[in-house]
Write a protein that holds these residues in place. Structure first.
Motif, mmCIF file in Angstrom:
data_model
loop_
_atom_site.group_PDB
_atom_site.id
_atom_site.type_symbol
_atom_site.label_atom_id
_atom_site.label_comp_id
_atom_site.label_asym_id
_atom_site.label_seq_id
_atom_site.Cartn_x
_atom_site.Cartn_y
_atom_site.Cartn_z
ATOM 1 N N ASN A 41 56.951 89.380 37.551
ATOM 2 C CA ASN A 41 56.096 88.766 38.728
ATOM 3 C C ASN A 41 57.058 89.167 39.861
ATOM 4 O O ASN A 41 56.278 88.887 41.124
ATOM 5 N N ASN A 44 55.212 94.706 42.188
ATOM 6 C CA ASN A 44 53.971 94.777 42.018
ATOM 7 C C ASN A 44 53.690 95.257 40.512
ATOM 8 O O ASN A 44 54.361 96.478 40.040
ATOM 9 N N LYS A 45 53.049 94.591 39.958
ATOM 10 C CA LYS A 45 52.755 94.605 38.364
ATOM 11 C C LYS A 45 52.158 96.345 38.021
ATOM 12 O O LYS A 45 52.274 96.507 37.047
ATOM 13 N N SER A 104 48.801 86.565 34.933
ATOM 14 C CA SER A 104 48.791 85.697 36.198
ATOM 15 C C SER A 104 48.243 86.897 37.360
ATOM 16 O O SER A 104 48.100 88.032 37.109
ATOM 17 N N GLU A 105 48.334 86.325 38.601
ATOM 18 C CA GLU A 105 47.952 86.957 39.675
ATOM 19 C C GLU A 105 49.145 88.214 40.089
ATOM 20 O O GLU A 105 50.123 88.114 39.701
ATOM 21 N N ASN A 106 48.584 89.247 40.777
ATOM 22 C CA ASN A 106 49.766 90.468 41.057
ATOM 23 C C ASN A 106 49.816 90.099 42.478
ATOM 24 O O ASN A 106 49.144 90.459 43.436
ATOM 25 N N LYS A 107 50.815 89.328 42.902
ATOM 26 C CA LYS A 107 51.029 88.759 44.397
ATOM 27 C C LYS A 107 51.928 89.619 45.008
ATOM 28 O O LYS A 107 52.109 89.299 46.224
ATOM 29 N N ASN A 108 53.037 90.544 44.356
ATOM 30 C CA ASN A 108 53.917 90.954 45.213
ATOM 31 C C ASN A 108 53.621 92.635 45.197
ATOM 32 O O ASN A 108 53.217 93.219 44.437
ATOM 33 N N ASP A 109 54.114 93.010 46.529
ATOM 34 C CA ASP A 109 53.915 94.497 46.714
ATOM 35 C C ASP A 109 55.360 95.200 46.452
ATOM 36 O O ASP A 109 55.319 96.580 46.765
ATOM 37 N N ASN A 303 45.198 87.865 35.778
ATOM 38 C CA ASN A 303 45.007 86.670 35.672
ATOM 39 C C ASN A 303 43.799 86.318 34.606
ATOM 40 O O ASN A 303 43.447 85.195 34.234
ATOM 41 N N GLN A 332 41.909 96.268 42.306
ATOM 42 C CA GLN A 332 41.303 96.587 43.546
ATOM 43 C C GLN A 332 40.032 97.682 43.202
ATOM 44 O O GLN A 332 39.989 98.703 43.715
#
Length: 416
Positions: A41, A44-45, A104-109, A303, A332
């Motif tokens: 996490n 960026n996954k 889980s969400e993909n929150k990091n770039d 998620n 996306q």
């Protein structure tokens, strides 16, 4: 011999320690799962999964890298990137990473480096090894014996470590025989049939491999061009050319995943160690509205697999997962196929799941059990009978038998 004895003693010591305090060992594994989850996490996954997917591609034999091995064996120099990089566990670890990533969400770039990806792989491997060892050192099942424990352990080990596509010709034959009777239902409900599902799943690996920057990738890219040419038709291509659009421009407009994303005519050729190119490499593009519908049904977003990390055994490699029936990842509004074998290996489960989701009552009454002559259960019974008859052609086999037994002082009629 001395080294083997030391290893054996170390193994015996570890075995005893694992049995000595099961709760402590379990909590240690859970902590290691938290570590790898945090590691994944951090980045960026898309690129984490791309990193493992690229290593699976490097470990997968194909005509080109096998030819290079023969060429090298003849005394010729071969680039390391052209050789097979054998890795017996990368496919399993990729699936494990997908399960954790999609929970889980993909929150990091932040884009990971190859070293970051290798660190994640090492941690995943460490967990997989210890989960297997934890099960090996468990107590006998309640009311069970050594054989019961061995059966449970070997079944789990098989699921934990073994992957493979089986014999493709056999898979194709059985798939068609099981699902073709339900094509009208699939067509009516979804607008596509089992053959359409099969065709989409079968082409996913080519959509990825065609972007690899070696002769094998180029040959698959050319195959895509030939198929595009046949599907669009000569007249339609010529008509666009008369309007000033070169046939390559037409092809790449319809297949933008083959470009570098900067200029339409910059055809991509990915180095599998180039982390930043993974967003292009694993992007798979449906060619028709029908394919688009199948892609959508076979995909999930970050998620959607959140249940994988929930519960006492949350995060363990063999936990409940959605990736078997939804092997594509929607990021996306673009679809990504990180494993070139996951969808095909689970094509029976994928199609079964679509039938059940369409109409659970129809599924129960027609696909399962013995109420319908075309049901899966009836097919398996019939196919098994055919196989035994082919082995023993002079022996008479029966579909079922009626017989009587005495149960609690009463005569009962049974059927098997």
């Amino acid at each position: 011999m001395e080294n083997f004895k030391i290893d054996l003693e170390a193994w015996k010591y570890a075995f005893e320690k694992a049995k000595e305090d099961r709760d402590k060992y379990f909590e240690w594994i859970k902590n290691e799962i938290e570590i790898v989850t945090d590691l994944i996490n951090k980045y960026n996954k898309l690129y984490v999964l791309g990193g493992l997917g690229a290593k699976l591609l490097q470990a997968s034999p194909n005509l080109f890298n096998q030819s290079m091995e023969i060429f090298e064996a003849m005394g010729n120099d071969v680039e390391e990137s052209d050789k097979i990089k054998r890795d017996e566990e990368i496919e399993v670890l990729l699936e494990y990473a997908m399960n954790i990533s999609l929970a889980s969400e993909n929150k990091n770039d932040t884009i990971p480096t190859l070293d970051n990806i290798n660190e994640i792989i090492a941690q995943l491997s460490k967990i997989k090894l210890n989960v297997g060892f934890y099960e090996m050192t468990s107590e006998l099942p309640k009311d069970g014996n050594v054989f019961d424990h061995l059966l449970k352990f070997t079944t789990m080990e098989d699921n934990l470590h073994v992957r493979g596509n089986g014999y493709e010709q056999h898979i194709v034959e059985v798939y068609k025989e099981i699902f073709e009777p339900f094509d009208d239902f699939l067509q009516k409900f979804y607008g596509f049939d089992s053959q359409d599902i099969f065709n989409v799943v079968k082409k996913l690996d080519e959509l990825v491999v065609s972007k690899i920057g070696n002769p094998f990738g180029s040959s698959i890219a050319h195959k895509r061009f030939v198929e595009w040419d046949e599907n669009k038709g000569e007249e339609a291509i010529k008509e666009d050319m008369r309007k000033g659009k070169h046939f390559m421009t037409q092809f790449l407009e319809d297949n933008p995943d083959l470009t570098d994303g900067k200029h339409l005519l910059n055809v991509i050729g990915v180095d599998l160690d180039d982390v930043r190119s993974y967003d292009r490499l694993f992007w798979v593009l449906p060619q028709t509205s029908k394919e688009g519908k199948i892609f959508e049904l076979l995909s999930q977003k970050f998620n959607d697999n959140k249940d994988f990390l929930i519960g006492k055994f949350g995060g363990f490699p063999l936990g409940d997962t959605t990736i078997k029936t939804q092997p594509l990842v929607n990021i996306q509004d673009k679809y990504y196929s990180f494993s070139t074998s996951l969808a095909f290996r689970n094509i029976f489960e994928i199609t079964t799941n679509l039938l059940e989701k369409a109409d659970s009552i129809y599924f129960e009454q027609n696909f399962k059990n013995n109420t319908n002559q075309n049901s899966k259960d009836n097919y398996i019974e019939k196919k098994t009978k055919e196989v035994f008859e082919s082995f023993l052609p002079k022996v008479k086999f029966y579909h079922s038998l009626d017989y009587k037994i005495i149960h609690k002082m009463e005569m009962k009629k049974l059927q098997n």
